[in-house]
Scaffold this motif. Structure first.
Motif, PDB file in Angstrom:
ATOM      1  N   GLN A 112     -20.535  10.749  -3.649  1.00 48.05           N
ATOM      2  CA  GLN A 112     -19.103  10.619  -3.872  1.00 48.05           C
ATOM      3  C   GLN A 112     -18.840  10.085  -5.274  1.00 48.05           C
ATOM      4  O   GLN A 112     -19.552   9.213  -5.761  1.00 48.05           O
ATOM      5  N   GLU A 119      -7.644   2.059  -4.872  1.00 45.74           N
ATOM      6  CA  GLU A 119      -7.927   2.347  -3.465  1.00 45.74           C
ATOM      7  C   GLU A 119      -7.169   3.585  -2.982  1.00 45.74           C
ATOM      8  O   GLU A 119      -7.721   4.419  -2.274  1.00 45.74           O
ATOM      9  N   SER A 120      -5.883   3.716  -3.374  1.00 43.67           N
ATOM     10  CA  SER A 120      -5.122   4.880  -2.908  1.00 43.67           C
ATOM     11  C   SER A 120      -5.620   6.161  -3.567  1.00 43.67           C
ATOM     12  O   SER A 120      -5.664   7.211  -2.935  1.00 43.67           O
ATOM     13  N   GLU A 131       0.803  -1.208   0.000  1.00 44.77           N
ATOM     14  CA  GLU A 131       0.000   0.000   0.000  1.00 44.77           C
ATOM     15  C   GLU A 131       0.840   1.263   0.000  1.00 44.77           C
ATOM     16  O   GLU A 131       0.473   2.256  -0.607  1.00 44.77           O
ATOM     17  N   ASP A 144      -8.777   6.627  -4.589  1.00 48.31           N
ATOM     18  CA  ASP A 144     -10.055   6.877  -3.911  1.00 48.31           C
ATOM     19  C   ASP A 144      -9.825   7.521  -2.549  1.00 48.31           C
ATOM     20  O   ASP A 144     -10.491   8.491  -2.187  1.00 48.31           O
ATOM     21  N   GLY A 145      -8.888   6.994  -1.783  1.00 46.38           N
ATOM     22  CA  GLY A 145      -8.616   7.530  -0.453  1.00 46.38           C
ATOM     23  C   GLY A 145      -8.103   8.953  -0.502  1.00 46.38           C
ATOM     24  O   GLY A 145      -8.538   9.807   0.265  1.00 46.38           O
ATOM     25  N   GLY A 161     -10.872  11.208  -1.745  1.00 43.52           N
ATOM     26  CA  GLY A 161     -11.903  11.266  -0.712  1.00 43.52           C
ATOM     27  C   GLY A 161     -11.578  12.294   0.354  1.00 43.52           C
ATOM     28  O   GLY A 161     -12.456  12.993   0.836  1.00 43.52           O
ATOM     29  N   THR A 162     -10.302  12.413   0.706  1.00 43.18           N
ATOM     30  CA  THR A 162      -9.920  13.403   1.711  1.00 43.18           C
ATOM     31  C   THR A 162      -9.965  14.810   1.140  1.00 43.18           C
ATOM     32  O   THR A 162     -10.210  15.766   1.859  1.00 43.18           O
TER      33      THR A 162
END
Length: 91
Positions: free
Chosen positions: A73, A50-51, A30, A53-54, A57-58
């Motif tokens: 979202q 995933e990274s 990760e 999205d993360g 997302g922030t």
């Protein structure tokens, strides 16, 4: 890490470290950390859906999340990435 498969290449302007997972180790890495010593390490994420999205997302989400914010979202998909370019799709 698998020691025999890992390698280091150093030149005047660059350093490259190739890491290999040990047999039996599964899943994607990760993140990784780098720096001059343990006190100055910087963290970087490996590029994955995933990274992305993360991270987004922030940046995109309000600090106080609600159900309506979660429903709106964006869907982020990593389509292609190379050393020179990253292509993502945002729905």
């Amino acid at each position: 890490l698998a020691s025999p498969e890992s390698s280091v290449s150093i030149s005047a302007h660059n350093a490259a470290i190739q890491l290999a997972k040990a047999p039996g180790s599964t899943g994607q890495w990760e993140k990784f950390c780098f720096g001059l010593d343990a006190f100055t390490l910087q963290e970087r994420l490996f590029l994955s859906e995933e990274s992305v999205d993360g991270f987004l997302g922030t940046v995109l989400c309000p600090s106080v999340s609600s159900q309506s914010a979660l429903d709106t979202q964006p869907l982020i998909e990593a389509l292609d990435f190379t050393e020179d370019r990253i292509q993502i799709r945002l729905k």
